[in-house]
Design an enzyme around this catalytic site. Sequence first.
Site, short mmCIF file in Angstrom:
data_model
loop_
_atom_site.label_atom_id
_atom_site.label_comp_id
_atom_site.label_asym_id
_atom_site.label_seq_id
_atom_site.Cartn_x
_atom_site.Cartn_y
_atom_site.Cartn_z
N ASP A 31 0.86 -1.18 0.00
CA ASP A 31 0.00 0.00 0.00
C ASP A 31 0.89 1.23 0.00
O ASP A 31 1.90 1.25 0.71
CB ASP A 31 -0.90 -0.01 1.25
N GLY A 36 -4.97 4.87 2.17
CA GLY A 36 -4.99 3.91 3.28
C GLY A 36 -4.46 4.56 4.55
O GLY A 36 -3.97 5.69 4.52
N ASP A 56 4.13 1.96 -4.21
CA ASP A 56 3.13 2.36 -5.20
C ASP A 56 3.09 1.28 -6.29
O ASP A 56 4.09 1.09 -6.99
CB ASP A 56 3.56 3.72 -5.76
N LEU A 61 5.90 -3.97 -9.06
CA LEU A 61 5.42 -4.84 -7.98
C LEU A 61 6.34 -6.05 -7.94
O LEU A 61 6.12 -7.03 -8.67
CB LEU A 61 3.95 -5.22 -8.22
N SER A 75 -6.59 1.20 -5.02
CA SER A 75 -7.20 2.31 -5.78
C SER A 75 -7.88 3.25 -4.80
O SER A 75 -8.44 2.79 -3.80
CB SER A 75 -8.28 1.80 -6.75
N TYR A 145 -12.48 6.90 -12.30
CA TYR A 145 -12.61 5.66 -11.52
C TYR A 145 -13.32 4.59 -12.37
O TYR A 145 -12.82 3.47 -12.52
CB TYR A 145 -13.40 5.94 -10.24
#
Length: 324
Positions: A31, A36, A56, A61, A75, A145
């Site tokens: 995260d 968050g 990020d 990743l 998101s 979104y």
Amino acid sequence: MHVVVTGGGGFLGSHLCDALLRRGDHVLCVDDLSTGDPENTAHLAGHPGFTFVQADVTAALEVPGPVDAVAHLASPASPPDYHRRPLATLAVGSRGTENALRLAVARRARFVLASTSEVYGDPVVHPQREDYWGNVNPVGPRSVYDEAKRFAEALSTAYRRTLDADVGILRIFNTYGPRMRPHDGRVVSTFIRQALDGEPLTIYGDGSQTRSFCYVDDLVRGIVAMIDSDLPGPLNLGNPSERTVRELAELVRGATGSESGLEFRPLPVDDPTRRRPVITRAQHQLGWFPQVTIEEGLRQTVGWFRSRRGQASAERTARKPVRC
Ligand code: UDP
């Protein structure tokens, strides 16, 4: 299982981390803490099965060790959050999803995409079944979104078709519960905060628009079942019990015992007029259905908001300088 949870520091993600750890899984939570909150997973610090990485997912990743499943939740999710961070929202839905998919494919892991009821936009078909294609304004304020999640669904499906990736798509409807941020701008958290502060509840439009609210524990059970399956989806996950925003205001007043009044404000542009999931697919394919009534769910959520306020005021008192 070893599960990577992107967005595991958020409201929904942190409950998912809890549920996976409870059954003995190892969880790597990724995260960037843009929306968050470290408090959401603070109780997991020192848990032998839990690792937190602040990163990020749009950058890269890379994950050491085994990975059996990737649950991609990262998101911004509340309208004020994605309005504040439009480019980041598009980036995490597109690049972030691709990075998460690449990781899953490289490790031959199950991939579960947290998509959204927002793919149906302002639906002209009601209630919404998974075979409805939706009604989204591609240049409207919510498009960052909605279209990011629609792209994420298309990308995940292409990975399944071309690379035989073990991909499952969930369309998550409005969810509420403990750990919602009091100022995230969503209707349940906003109404509870306002009711506890004795402020008027802000109703956008005339409050006749509807949503179907699912308690977080129910929703998380559905995500875990999807991780354990090899179903492609898309599957709707949500509570079909549909309420107007006006009704919700009354329920929150009841749950808090508040006598707050109502204040009517303009309806945001492209605010969907109605939303209710058809959940027969999830019922038949996952054996999943929600069990928590809105009265019970609000009771739990209000209890949590109250305990947080008590804790915050105790901390403020403790921080006051002592005069000798
Ligand atoms: N809403 C409202 N008052 C608020 C916040 C939201 O009346 O203080 C309305 C909003 O216009 C929408 C519904 O509540 O019709 C749900 O909003 P939310 O932001 O929670 O989720 P979403 O619109 O993404 O479903």
